[in-house]
Design an enzyme around this catalytic site. Structure first.
Site: not given
Length: 721
Positions: A492, A572, A655, A690
């Site tokens: 991430y 993301s 999203d 999302h």
């Protein structure tokens, strides 16, 4: 109170169910190394000048809302048709689907909240699309259903989002999330009768829901109603705090606090445990840089009073004793400390006193329960919970079941007990009841999952990144597997969000087939405090990509996997990560799975919540930031003439956090470029957003597709378990 990043994703992402195609065997399935017949995508002539640099954006039209633009809708349908046909050829897809269904089919509980002698909690029997809200009248009594969102829509894509019981437990605020959007519709439930009241509040997003102590109404934050057709794309500005009195129309709601001179400010309101104070935390982006405003609710003539005016440091209210407040802050403490402040003083800042000093570990959050302070710390990406008296004296730690992640410890400040959840890579989330006085923790809800944790190895190692920084990485797999093995590397690396050990049924399905799971704790995250975050954001963002590339190289060097067996995944901000490193090192990976990624770094701030992300990414309209963003933007740096790994990008039509246009444009450019014959496809979910609120059946279908895709290109031999 620490606010979650407005870009962070839950561990389980989701997508739309696909047709159950007939299973192909490895011997008969097509190798599919010939180029796929992608849809013809119109290229526009948009070229913009950025500080003397001409930047082409031929797919600008794909930013348009799929609900409003027929050309975009037709393109989505054509892309999904190609993707569906390709996925139907993949060996192991049906095996993954069936096994995922078995692994997810176990009873799951959420953390209970006690109010007025009632215990409220979420529960899923296993394969229910949405968790159901229950209430018990005693801690171990029989629960009764309060809200079952599975009846709200035929496709199971309408979810129960936030919920908060009133102080006496007779009423419940709850919010509805439809199709994965961040927008919420707020309603009120009578707990005794189970009936929904007439009250209805709309245009709520990124908001707390806080009851007045007397139950007369609640505080919330909302945005102005968007213009027609802009609900899912317009930037979110001018958020304000309101009070809704029960039994009235929303039009009569009283505005408590707004900052029209600062339209980009967001406001998060909470009520102290004694009901005497409203605390409004103000932020402009995703950084933990807050202003704090308080309102004395005991004085009907009081006005909001800003006690911390500058957005410079974190100030998260933990609790209070009268006007003495306890705050978690990173002021003069990059890894966090706890202080007190008298908010009623003429100069509150001058009254700040240190209660719990900064330590070598990273403070993640704190709470006040049973006359004690509970502080949660990260020690090399693992949880440690420490107890303190209210004068700051150390009072031991909370014994945890092992090395993993603990969360919870909420409740009233004078409550005698609390609950916490514990999970790790090989431990399904278990809920514990904790007696504050005795320090005894007993299981309250322990799941029964169809796997044996003793069959798995969980290790943490440290590797060296490009600039010499030591970075931790968890490596998990079945004992006795032959290495090198097909490996899934996850990362991430952003927004001060730590990636912590957690159980995942979806990942278990990958590891059961002999696959390795590697989770790298990249810079940009929150594992080691502010310095670790700062080292991976703004003009340091390349460090995140270097950390991820170094993790891949370390896995190969250690013999865990090979570059022909390595798949990478991230969602993301992690989707941005996967897109960027694939451009920078296409030779290093066999497959890439960028999910709901931020792919156009020159226009991310033009839509919905994207404007918040400038804290981590910078401002595209500033020359220095533009030049840095342009160098790594996934959409702008796809290199023709290089052999790319197999790529399946994933997004969803609803999203409104990272609008799907990011992935649409990225996919179109991938398919136009000369980057080799491996598939470069997109999986576009419908009635999903999302990540949050996605139904279980969509989770199963999405992960079956992702793992089958990754298995195909990493050489995994998928067999029935």
């Amino acid at each position: 109170m620490r606010r979650l990043s407005l870009l962070a994703l839950p561990l389980l992402f989701v997508t739309a169910p696909q047709p159950a195609f007939a299973q192909s065997s490895p011997e008969t399935s097509s190798d599919m190394t010939a180029p796929l017949d992608y849809p013809e995508t119109r290229r526009g002539d948009v070229v913009e000048d950025h500080f003397g640099i001409k930047v082409a954006d031929p797919y600008r039209w794909l930013e348009n809302d799929v609900r409003e633009d027929k050309e975009v809708a037709d393109w989505v349908a054509a892309e999904n048709k190609v993707t569906d046909a390709y996925l139907a050829t993949l060996p192991g897809r049906d095996i993954f689907r069936k096994r995922l269904r078995d692994l997810i089919d176990y009873e799951r509980f959420g953390l209970p909240v006690e109010k007025g002698g009632h215990y409220f909690y979420s529960h899923n029997t296993g394969l229910q699309n949405q968790a159901v809200l229950f209430v018990r009248d005693t801690i171990d009594g029989k629960g009764r259903v309060l809200i079952d969102p599975n009846s709200w829509s035929k496709d199971g894509a309408t979810a129960l989002a936030e919920w908060v019981p009133s102080e006496d437990g007779t009423k419940l605020i709850y919010s509805i999330q439809d199709g994965g959007t961040d927008w919420r519709t707020v309603r009120i439930l009578d707990v005794a009768t189970g009936k929904t009241l007439d009250d209805k509040v709309e245009w709520v997003k990124f908001s707390a829901l806080a009851w007045a102590k007397d139950g007369s109404g609640f505080y919330y934050s909302r945005f102005p109603e968007p213009a027609e057709g802009e609900k899912f794309q317009a930037t979110n500005e001018n958020q304000a705090v309101y009070f809704h009195k029960l039994g009235t129309e929303q039009a009569a709601d009283r505005q408590i606090y707004a900052t029209p001179d600062h339209p980009k400010y967001g406001h998060y309101a909470s009520v102290t445990n004694d009901g005497d104070w409203l605390v409004i935390t103000t932020t402009e982006g995703t950084d933990n840089r807050y202003a704090v405003t308080v309102l004395d609710l005991t004085d009907p003539n009081a006005k909001p009073r800003t006690i911390i005016p500058k957005l410079e440091n974190e100030w998260s209210a933990v609790g209070n004793r009268g006007s003495q407040f306890f705050f978690e802050t990173n002021k003069d403490a990059p890894r966090g400390r706890i202080v007190t402040m008298d908010v009623a003083a003429a100069d509150p800042i001058a009254t700040v006193k240190e209660l719990v000093p900064q330590s070598d570990a990273t403070l993640q959050g704190a709470s006040m329960v049973g006359g004690k302070l509970f502080a949660s710390y990260l020690v090399d990406a693992k949880t440690e919970v420490r107890r303190y008296a209210l004068d700051g004296a150390a009072d031991g730690t909370v014994p945890l079941p092992g090395i993993g992640t603990a969360s919870g410890f909420g409740g009233d400040q004078d409550q005698k007990d609390t609950f916490f959840a514990f999970t790790s890579f090989a431990t399904p989330t278990t809920i514990y009841h904790y007696d504050v006085a005795s320090g005894e923790a007993t299981p309250w809800a322990k799941p029964d999952v169809d796997f044996d944790p003793d069959q798995y190895d969980v290790a943490q190692r440290f590797y060296t990144s490009k600039d010499g920084t030591r970075v931790p990485m968890f490596i998990v797999h079945k004992k006795g597997i032959t290495k090198p093995a097909p490996t899934l590397l996850y990362g991430y690396g952003g927004f001060n969000v730590p990636v912590l050990p957690a159980f995942s049924s979806t990942r278990l399905a990958w590891m059961e087939q002999g696959g390795v799971l590697a989770v790298a704790n990249l810079r940009g995250g929150g594992e080691y405090g502010k310095a670790w975050h700062d080292a991976g954001r703004l003009h340091n963002k390349q460090n995140v990509f270097d950390d991820f590339i170094a993790a891949a190289e370390d896995l190969i060097a250690q013999g865990v996997t090979t570059r022909d067996q390595l798949a990478i995944q991230g969602g993301s901000n992690g989707g941005l990560l996967v897109g960027a490193v694939t451009n920078q090192r296409p030779d290093l990976f066999a497959a890439a799975l960028p999910e709901v990624g931020v792919m156009d770094m020159l226009r991310f701030d033009k839509f919905t919540a994207g404007r918040y992300w400038v804290d981590d990414y910078g401002y595209p309209e500033r020359e220095a930031d533009f030049k840095y963003l342009y160098k790594y933007s996934p959409y702008h740096n796809i290199h023709s003439g290089e052999n790319y790994p197999a790529i399946m990008a994933l997004t969803a039509d609803t999203d409104d956090r990272v609008v799907p246009g990011h992935t649409f444009k990225y996919t179109a450019r991938l398919q136009h470029a000369d980057i080799g014959d491996k598939p470069h496809i997109v999986r576009i979910e419908t009635r999903a957003g999302h990540g949050s609120g996605k139904p279980t059946d969509k989770i199963i279908e999405e992960y079956a597709d992702m793992w089958a895709f990754a298995a195909k290109w990493t050489g995994m031999k998928v067999t029935a378990q």
